[in-house]
Design an enzyme around this catalytic site. Structure first.
Site, PDB file in Angstrom:
ATOM      1  N   LYS A 283       0.814  -1.212   0.000  1.00  0.00           N
ATOM      2  CA  LYS A 283       0.000   0.000   0.000  1.00  0.00           C
ATOM      3  C   LYS A 283       0.852   1.269   0.000  1.00  0.00           C
ATOM      4  CE  LYS A 283      -4.288  -1.850   1.928  1.00  0.00           C
ATOM      5  NZ  LYS A 283      -3.920  -3.254   2.238  1.00  0.00           N
TER       6      LYS A 283
HETATM    7  C1  LIG Z   1      -4.511  -4.405   1.664  1.00  0.00           C
HETATM    8  C2  LIG Z   1      -3.753  -5.673   1.687  1.00  0.00           C
HETATM    9  C3  LIG Z   1      -4.101  -6.777   0.872  1.00  0.00           C
HETATM   10  C4  LIG Z   1      -5.325  -6.782  -0.009  1.00  0.00           C
HETATM   11  O1  LIG Z   1      -5.240  -5.916  -1.116  1.00  0.00           O
HETATM   12  P1  LIG Z   1      -6.554  -5.496  -1.915  1.00  0.00           P
HETATM   13  O2  LIG Z   1      -6.124  -4.465  -2.886  1.00  0.00           O
HETATM   14  O3  LIG Z   1      -7.511  -4.970  -0.883  1.00  0.00           O
HETATM   15  O4  LIG Z   1      -7.078  -6.728  -2.573  1.00  0.00           O
HETATM   16  C5  LIG Z   1      -3.289  -7.901   0.901  1.00  0.00           C
HETATM   17  N1  LIG Z   1      -2.193  -7.969   1.704  1.00  0.00           N
HETATM   18  C6  LIG Z   1      -1.845  -6.935   2.500  1.00  0.00           C
HETATM   19  C7  LIG Z   1      -0.644  -7.087   3.361  1.00  0.00           C
HETATM   20  C8  LIG Z   1      -2.586  -5.754   2.516  1.00  0.00           C
HETATM   21  O5  LIG Z   1      -2.224  -4.744   3.320  1.00  0.00           O
END
Ligand SMILES: *Cc1c(COP(=O)(O)O)cnc(C)c1O
Length: 431
Positions: A107
């Site tokens: 993210k």
């Molecule tokens: C947010 C997140 C996900 C999921 O990603 P999406 O875009 O919501 O499908 C998977 N792994 C981690 C570590 C995350 O922080």
């Protein structure tokens, strides 16, 4: 480039409006008016390009000239300032490590990029922008760190008291400056509800420019397409050009960005989604029925989503035709027990430590790949973010990266409040 709401396909808005709003007035998610195709020459030289060069080429059609090409090149260079290596685990399976950013999760890419795009837009405005974000952990840290010290922008992170992990809490409560952490005496759902109510509140909107930074915002979603290209480029450099890509998924934003990359021409063999027990999409692909449910708690908690908000974008990409979606996407789900077994097996056989989310990605690829096929999964977070899950399974402690350890030396600073819109308004209005 213009953008339309999925609910009103004939009404277009500019980049700035789409990004500042996040969600359209009719509550629909925004999509680009068309998906640009990148020229063949780009794919010929991609294996010799840097992450930043690829990022500029892939994102330019969406963001320029609303942002000038020169400024955009600087923005991309600054946002994508960490490594995203593809690491070989077995002959068939590689890990695209997206945890080398400041908060050790993928993210960071969307958070850093969106912050810099908003930073550009706020320069031309005479007021500040206030970002409101509810978090169960990872989103808050990536957004807070992405927007940290960006001039003209204030960030308010609402989180449920006592319900996020220590590492996560430290990542957004120790920054200070333009970041305010609000500790709510309630659950994540309460936090999310308060944020929604704040966006609807007349008095607040009369006084403040409010916007959200959740994963439905295009400025967080689109930059994620870049690392699919970069992963492909690294495989191509190894002489492997037919690659299946697997994405651990919760809200399905990450994999949507991959499917957009494919629509732009990235020659990925297949896309595979991996989920935990929140298997709404795997069930949909099996039965044709999309049945959202209340989420269940798992050890891959960033994927505990019972109604994936970006799934409608995937349907939109494929004209809402079940058969096409089914042809383009395969999905597998994993129980907590299976996730633990995968972490254990990969550590004992290959000496590679997976985090619980990446473990579903590895597991899904292993299930899916046939002999002779090669795949890449997105390792979405560093295992040191989940020591309580990983350490008992592998029987040793996980080394904490310096940038993660540094958060622990910071002083926690937060404002506490009960679940009440009035209290939130007082904090936001500085009363
Ligand atoms: C947010 C997140 C996900 C999921 O990603 P999406 O875009 O919501 O499908 C998977 N792994 C981690 C570590 C995350 O922080």
């Amino acid at each position: 480039m213009q953008f339309y709401s999925i609910n009103s396909p004939n009404k277009f808005v500019g980049l700035k409006e789409a990004v500042l709003r996040g969600l359209a007035e009719d509550k629909g998610l925004y999509m680009p008016e068309y998906i640009p195709l990148l020229p063949a020459s780009f794919y010929e030289r991609i294996d010799k390009m840097t992450l930043q060069e690829i990022g500029f080429e892939v994102l330019k059609p969406f963001f320029c000239p609303d942002i000038s090409e020169n400024q955009f090149a600087d923005l991309v260079t600054d946002a994508l300032n960490f490594e995203i290596p593809a690491v070989k685990i077995t002959d068939q399976i590689h890990s695209l490590e997206l945890f080398h950013g400041p908060t050790c999760a993928f993210k960071d890419v969307g958070g850093r990029f969106m912050a810099r795009v908003l930073g550009q837009f706020v320069k031309g405005m005479d007021k500040e922008i206030n970002i409101l974000v509810a978090t169960s952990g990872d989103t808050g840290s990536a957004v807070a760190n992405g927007f940290y010290k960006v001039p003209g922008i204030n960030v308010f992170v609402l989180y449920p008291k006592g319900l996020v992990s220590d590492v996560q809490e430290k990542q957004f409560t120790t920054l200070g400056n333009n970041i305010t952490a609000i500790e709510v005496e309630g659950t994540f759902d309460d936090c999310q509800k308060l944020v929604k109510e704040a966006f609807m509140d007349k008095e607040l909107n009369n006084h403040l420019t409010l916007t959200s930074a959740n994963s439905i915002n295009l400025a967080r979603l689109l930059p994620q397409s870049v690392y699919y290209y970069y992963g492909y480029a690294q495989m191509k450099a190894l002489g492997i050009s037919d690659v299946t890509i697997c994405v651990p998924s919760g809200n399905f934003g990450n994999i949507t960005a991959g499917l957009i990359a494919a629509r732009m021409g990235l020659p990925v063999k297949e896309f595979v989604a991996a989920t935990n027990l929140n298997d709404i999409v795997p069930k949909y692909l099996e039965t044709g029925n999309y049945e959202p449910r209340k989420s269940v708690a798992t050890i891959a908690n960033a994927m505990d989503v019972g109604d994936p908000s970006n799934f409608v974008r995937i349907e939109n990409l494929y004209n809402h035709e079940y058969q096409i979606v089914k042809n383009k996407l395969t999905a597998y789900s994993f129980s907590d027990q299976e996730i633990r077994e995968i972490i254990k097996e990969v550590y004992s056989k290959y000496n590679y430590i997976l985090d619980p989310h990446g473990a579903t990605g590895y597991g899904a690829l292993k299930r899916h790949l046939k002999d002779g096929e090669t795949g890449l999964f997105i390792e979405t977070a560093h295992p040191a973010k989940f020591p309580e899950v990983v350490e008992p399974v592998i029987g040793k402690s996980v080394e904490i990266p310096d940038r993660l350890a540094a958060f622990f030396t910071g002083e926690k600073c937060s404002v506490e409040m009960n679940v009440s819109l009035e209290s939130l308004k007082n904090i936001l209005l500085g009363k």
